[in-house]
Design a protein around this motif. Structure first.
Motif, PDB file in Angstrom:
ATOM      1  N   LEU A 443      44.219  43.492  29.590  1.00 36.25           N
ATOM      2  CA  LEU A 443      45.079  43.589  30.772  1.00 36.25           C
ATOM      3  C   LEU A 443      46.558  43.547  30.376  1.00 36.25           C
ATOM      4  N   GLU A 444      46.879  42.687  29.422  1.00 41.21           N
ATOM      5  CA  GLU A 444      48.276  42.563  29.006  1.00 41.21           C
ATOM      6  C   GLU A 444      48.734  43.770  28.200  1.00 41.21           C
ATOM      7  N   ARG A 445      47.847  44.292  27.350  1.00 47.69           N
ATOM      8  CA  ARG A 445      48.241  45.409  26.485  1.00 47.69           C
ATOM      9  C   ARG A 445      48.203  46.752  27.198  1.00 47.69           C
ATOM     10  N   GLU A 446      47.088  47.037  27.855  1.00 47.28           N
ATOM     11  CA  GLU A 446      46.886  48.368  28.421  1.00 47.28           C
ATOM     12  C   GLU A 446      47.606  48.566  29.750  1.00 47.28           C
ATOM     13  N   TYR A 447      47.884  47.454  30.457  1.00 42.94           N
ATOM     14  CA  TYR A 447      48.496  47.588  31.781  1.00 42.94           C
ATOM     15  C   TYR A 447      49.843  46.863  31.897  1.00 42.94           C
ATOM     16  N   ASN A 448      50.363  46.366  30.753  1.00 44.69           N
ATOM     17  CA  ASN A 448      51.698  45.747  30.695  1.00 44.69           C
ATOM     18  C   ASN A 448      51.878  44.632  31.726  1.00 44.69           C
ATOM     19  N   LEU A 449      50.927  43.693  31.746  1.00 42.88           N
ATOM     20  CA  LEU A 449      50.991  42.559  32.676  1.00 42.88           C
ATOM     21  C   LEU A 449      51.223  41.265  31.900  1.00 42.88           C
ATOM     22  N   ASN A 450      51.971  40.345  32.494  1.00 43.22           N
ATOM     23  CA  ASN A 450      52.130  39.004  31.941  1.00 43.22           C
ATOM     24  C   ASN A 450      51.293  38.050  32.788  1.00 43.22           C
ATOM     25  N   LEU A 451      50.308  37.392  32.158  1.00 38.12           N
ATOM     26  CA  LEU A 451      49.318  36.628  32.916  1.00 38.12           C
ATOM     27  C   LEU A 451      49.283  35.167  32.507  1.00 38.12           C
ATOM     28  N   ILE A 452      48.880  34.326  33.466  1.00 36.23           N
ATOM     29  CA  ILE A 452      48.552  32.918  33.210  1.00 36.23           C
ATOM     30  C   ILE A 452      47.060  32.760  33.485  1.00 36.23           C
ATOM     31  N   THR A 453      46.345  32.098  32.583  1.00 38.17           N
ATOM     32  CA  THR A 453      44.918  31.853  32.816  1.00 38.17           C
ATOM     33  C   THR A 453      44.686  30.357  32.983  1.00 38.17           C
ATOM     34  N   THR A 454      43.849  29.999  33.936  1.00 37.57           N
ATOM     35  CA  THR A 454      43.489  28.596  34.116  1.00 37.57           C
ATOM     36  C   THR A 454      42.364  28.243  33.143  1.00 37.57           C
ATOM     37  N   ALA A 455      42.054  26.960  33.068  1.00 36.62           N
ATOM     38  CA  ALA A 455      40.989  26.512  32.168  1.00 36.62           C
ATOM     39  C   ALA A 455      39.654  27.118  32.592  1.00 36.62           C
ATOM     40  N   PRO A 456      38.824  27.543  31.634  1.00 39.38           N
ATOM     41  CA  PRO A 456      37.532  28.133  32.000  1.00 39.38           C
ATOM     42  C   PRO A 456      36.616  27.106  32.652  1.00 39.38           C
ATOM     43  N   SER A 457      35.857  27.545  33.640  1.00 40.25           N
ATOM     44  CA  SER A 457      34.914  26.660  34.330  1.00 40.25           C
ATOM     45  C   SER A 457      33.630  27.429  34.596  1.00 40.25           C
ATOM     46  N   VAL A 458      32.642  26.731  35.126  1.00 31.18           N
ATOM     47  CA  VAL A 458      31.357  27.358  35.423  1.00 31.18           C
ATOM     48  C   VAL A 458      31.061  27.189  36.918  1.00 31.18           C
ATOM     49  N   VAL A 459      29.983  27.793  37.371  1.00 26.89           N
ATOM     50  CA  VAL A 459      29.604  27.702  38.789  1.00 26.89           C
ATOM     51  C   VAL A 459      28.693  26.492  38.983  1.00 26.89           C
ATOM     52  N   TYR A 460      29.121  25.580  39.832  1.00 26.45           N
ATOM     53  CA  TYR A 460      28.309  24.403  40.162  1.00 26.45           C
ATOM     54  C   TYR A 460      27.588  24.641  41.487  1.00 26.45           C
ATOM     55  N   ARG A 461      26.454  24.015  41.628  1.00 26.40           N
ATOM     56  CA  ARG A 461      25.670  24.126  42.857  1.00 26.40           C
ATOM     57  C   ARG A 461      25.677  22.752  43.538  1.00 26.40           C
ATOM     58  N   VAL A 462      26.229  22.708  44.739  1.00 21.35           N
ATOM     59  CA  VAL A 462      26.387  21.435  45.465  1.00 21.35           C
ATOM     60  C   VAL A 462      25.345  21.358  46.578  1.00 21.35           C
ATOM     61  N   ASN A 463      24.533  20.312  46.544  1.00 18.62           N
ATOM     62  CA  ASN A 463      23.557  20.056  47.609  1.00 18.62           C
ATOM     63  C   ASN A 463      24.187  19.117  48.629  1.00 18.62           C
ATOM     64  N   CYS A 464      24.379  19.614  49.831  1.00 16.03           N
ATOM     65  CA  CYS A 464      25.060  18.843  50.866  1.00 16.03           C
ATOM     66  C   CYS A 464      24.079  17.955  51.634  1.00 16.03           C
ATOM     67  N   VAL A 465      24.622  16.986  52.368  1.00 12.58           N
ATOM     68  CA  VAL A 465      23.809  16.039  53.142  1.00 12.58           C
ATOM     69  C   VAL A 465      23.044  16.752  54.247  1.00 12.58           C
ATOM     70  N   ASN A 466      23.642  17.798  54.833  1.00 20.96           N
ATOM     71  CA  ASN A 466      22.990  18.506  55.937  1.00 20.96           C
ATOM     72  C   ASN A 466      21.942  19.520  55.473  1.00 20.96           C
ATOM     73  N   GLY A 467      21.678  19.566  54.150  1.00 17.27           N
ATOM     74  CA  GLY A 467      20.649  20.465  53.631  1.00 17.27           C
ATOM     75  C   GLY A 467      21.169  21.784  53.092  1.00 17.27           C
ATOM     76  N   ASP A 468      22.430  22.081  53.301  1.00 16.51           N
ATOM     77  CA  ASP A 468      23.010  23.322  52.774  1.00 16.51           C
ATOM     78  C   ASP A 468      23.240  23.206  51.271  1.00 16.51           C
ATOM     79  N   THR A 469      23.241  24.388  50.615  1.00 20.67           N
ATOM     80  CA  THR A 469      23.566  24.465  49.194  1.00 20.67           C
ATOM     81  C   THR A 469      24.778  25.373  49.031  1.00 20.67           C
ATOM     82  N   VAL A 470      25.815  24.847  48.405  1.00 16.32           N
ATOM     83  CA  VAL A 470      27.071  25.584  48.243  1.00 16.32           C
ATOM     84  C   VAL A 470      27.315  25.812  46.756  1.00 16.32           C
ATOM     85  N   GLU A 471      27.659  27.057  46.403  1.00 17.39           N
ATOM     86  CA  GLU A 471      28.027  27.366  45.016  1.00 17.39           C
ATOM     87  C   GLU A 471      29.539  27.294  44.894  1.00 17.39           C
ATOM     88  N   CYS A 472      30.004  26.601  43.880  1.00 15.80           N
ATOM     89  CA  CYS A 472      31.436  26.327  43.757  1.00 15.80           C
ATOM     90  C   CYS A 472      31.876  26.531  42.311  1.00 15.80           C
TER      91      CYS A 472
END
Length: 688
Positions: A443-472
């Motif tokens: 992205l920086e080389r081919e499209y001449n962009l200056n970027l900031i990247t945040t720390a890498p993370s993964v997708v967590y699966r949250v089981n809520c009290v009401n029975g829903d499952t949320v991916e975060c």
């Protein structure tokens, strides 16, 4: 006629089958324009009597073939390689790819195959010829699959060999799977000194899933440390392939290249002859050209396609006229028509990148196929990070660049994201850390962009009290503690192949990263395979670097996603002067929360500029502070005018100053500089 041609023996033949002319050298002569030597000559250009001339439109072309004395096999191959646009029967087409672990010599072997078959002239040859990105050459790795069409003569028969060179790193296994779907066979290249590595096994399993014919090739046999007999035993024991007909070669020295080409012709099956069926072509790659639009690389499975046809993309439902059709050899060469079994490219002035996706099926608009091809399994991102432009005005350019790059890299996923610290950006999903690094660099080389990247993370699966499952995937989106019942994190099964001397350090590394030991087995006397299950979040940091460091570069690893498991995970918040700083929030395991919090607060104390009031910097889990640092205030010396007098006067001045500081702290706001965010994000990558 004798006056126009030299006294060498001439063979005039009507080329209905187009097979005999490959065994001899084309006669070279001078015309009035002093044209160069040609492989195919129209006799209407020769000074023959009018009665013997043939009209140009006659389908049976007459060729002049002149056999030169002393023409060796390689020279004949080079001469014939330049004739690679000529059609051959479907039974003489071979589609194959080269698969191996990283740095086992795939690109060097591909270079030598191109050179020996005459596809690339010696004067044009350079190392890593198919690796056309500067990034690939700098790092010495293959990032993108590349296709090339070669022509080879075997037992006086012309064969068309379609080669697809593939990456070797585990992060680019999606590229390998796409190339294997367009082939009938594969060359499995194994380093004769290093032996079977982790990615060797993974690539073999990919090839077996696609029912490909696998030809084992032992490369680098010219090295002093090469042990081909040991490696052959390893392949038979670990991989389970019959290596009685394995080929020993050195791509660098050119040893065994002819044997490899012969084996490709003899052992890899030809594609099925289905030219009479309705057109079905599989898109295995594409890229965006600013002048021609989307260029599609495809393999014709059924039917035929020619220039000017109105084609239809079955997944997107769009139709276009094929302005240009050709083959990759390895540069783009135009042809009039492509048949079932052939590999080529297509340009149709496609301006929208969403209209021609990888894995889509091309068919004729007027004669549509009943069923589309299976395509590819959707790539599942494993690692996520935020990409933000340094200059907020570059946000539209970043969006366009990601769309164009996604066309070329189907494993890349992204969605818009807003951060209070860094403004508008995108949350991007990658297959691994190297994939993330390469995408940012492109992205920086081919499209001449200056970027900031945040720390890498993964997708967590949250089981809520009401029975829903949320991916975060973003800590800011995590539900409140009272609303969540449990948090699950992705686990991977990791297999490390290592010499026996480094088993201890690698087991210690896996245990430190919350790994669960599963199995250890010796694949040979000196090499062992260690299997662990560990959280993906522990692996997206510096795990691979540590693995190489502790094994002195000898160990290799390969991992597969196995599912989600419940863990004691917490959201670690950072408060500066009592305000939550959302971009610095992270999800950590309970056992590592204190260490991460302490490291973040200490780093922020160094980076945040001092203010006129005291600034507390705290790492919190909910309302509980687990680590704290304070940045002292810049103080004016209010006692400088008190050259004497009672102490009460000094106390009065100090009390007045303290009240002002307290009032300032209540209404004051701390601006965290961009450099501080970037430094802390870098720190998070190290400590998480």
């Amino acid at each position: 006629m004798a006056a126009g041609i030299s006294s060498r023996a001439l063979l005039l033949s009507i080329n209905n089958t187009q097979q005999q002319h490959h065994c001899c050298q084309t006669f070279s002569f001078r015309t009035r324009r002093r044209s160069r030597s040609r492989s195919s000559l129209d006799l209407s250009a020769l000074p023959l009597p009018l009665s013997t001339r043939l009209p140009l439109s006659q389908p049976a072309k007459l060729r002049v073939l002149c056999q030169s004395p002393g023409l060796s096999g390689p020279d004949l191959a080079v001469q014939d390689g330049q004739d690679r646009l000529l059609k051959v029967p479907v039974s003489n087409i071979r589609n194959f790819s080269i698969i191996a672990h990283i740095d086992h010599g795939k690109s060097t072997l591909a270079d030598k195959l191109l050179q020996v078959t005459g596809t690339v002239q010696k004067r044009e040859m350079k190392e890593q010829f198919l690796d056309n990105m500067d990034l690939e050459r700098e790092r010495g790795i293959t990032i993108k699959l590349q296709a090339a069409r070669m022509r080879y003569i075997f037992k006086s028969e012309p064969y068309c060999l379609n080669l697809i060179d593939t990456p070797g790193h585990v992060d680019f296994s999606y590229e390998v799977s796409r190339s294997l779907a367009a082939c009938e066979g594969a060359l499995l290249v194994v380093d004769a000194s290093q032996g079977v590595e982790a990615q060797t096994l993974a690539n073999v399993y990919l090839a077996l899933e696609n029912n490909l014919e696998i030809i084992p090739v032992l490369n680098k046999i010219d090295l002093p440390g090469a042990e081909p007999d040991r490696v052959v035993r390893e392949i038979e024991e670990v991989v389970g392939l019959d290596c009685s007909s394995a080929i020993f070669c050195s791509a660098k020295e050119g040893i065994g290249i002819t044997e490899i080409l012969n084996a490709i012709v003899e052992r890899i099956p030809p594609p099925k002859d289905t030219a009479e069926r309705p057109l079905r072509a599989l898109i295995f790659d594409s890229y965006y050209d600013p002048y021609r639009g989307v260029i599609v690389y495809f393999r014709v499975i059924d039917g035929t396609v020619k220039k000017g046809d109105r084609i239809y993309f079955m997944a997107s439902g769009k139709d276009y006229f094929a302005d240009e059709i050709g083959v990759l050899s390895p540069n783009q060469l135009q042809v009039g028509k492509l048949f079932a079994g052939e590999v080529g490219y297509l340009s149709a002035s496609i301006r929208s990148v969403a209209d021609a996706r990888v894995g889509d099926t091309i068919t004729h608009y007027s004669r549509k196929a009943e069923k589309s091809l299976p395509g590819y399994e959707e790539a599942t991102p494993m690692v996520f990070c935020g990409l933000f432009p340094v200059d907020a005005d570059q946000f539209p350019e970043l969006r366009d660049a990601l769309e164009k790059l996604q066309l070329n890299d189907a494993a890349l996923k992204f969605e818009p994201e807003t951060s209070s610290a860094m403004g508008f950006g995108f949350r991007c999903g990658f297959l691994g850390l190297l994939h993330m690094e390469i995408v940012q660099e492109r992205l920086e080389r081919e499209y001449n962009l200056n970027l900031i990247t945040t720390a890498p993370s993964v997708v967590y699966r949250v089981n809520c009290v009401n029975g829903d499952t949320v991916e975060c995937s973003n800590p800011c989106l995590l539900p409140e503690p009272g609303k969540r019942r449990s948090i699950e994190e992705p686990y991977v099964k990791i297999e490390m192949l290592t010499p026996k001397d480094y088993i201890g350090p690698l087991m210690e590394l896996a245990q430190d990263r919350r790994g669960v030991f599963k199995e250890m087995k010796y694949i040979t006397e000196d090499r062992a395979s260690i299997t662990y299950e560990l959280p993906l979040a522990e692996m997206v940091g510096d795990f691979f670097d540590q693995l190489k460091s502790r094994s002195k570069g000898y160990a290799s690893m390969e991992y597969t996603f196995i599912g989600y498991k419940e863990s004691e995970l917490l959201k670690l918040d950072i408060q500066i002067n009592g305000d939550h700083v959302e971009p610095l929030a992270t999800i950590v395991h309970r056992d590592k929360a204190y260490a991460v919090g302490r490291a973040l607060t200490q780093k922020l104390k160094e980076l945040i500029p001092r203010q006129m009031f005291k600034i507390p910097i705290q790492a919190c889990i909910g309302a509980k502070v687990i680590a704290s640092e304070s940045l002292s205030a810049i103080r004016k010396d209010v006692l400088s005018k008190c050259y004497g007098g009672d102490i009460t006067r000094k106390k009065k001045l100090l009390k007045k100053q303290a009240e002002g500081k307290k009032r300032m702290k209540a209404i004051g706001k701390v601006d965290v500089p961009q450099e501080a965010f970037m430094a802390v994000l870098k720190l998070e990558k190290e400590v998480l």
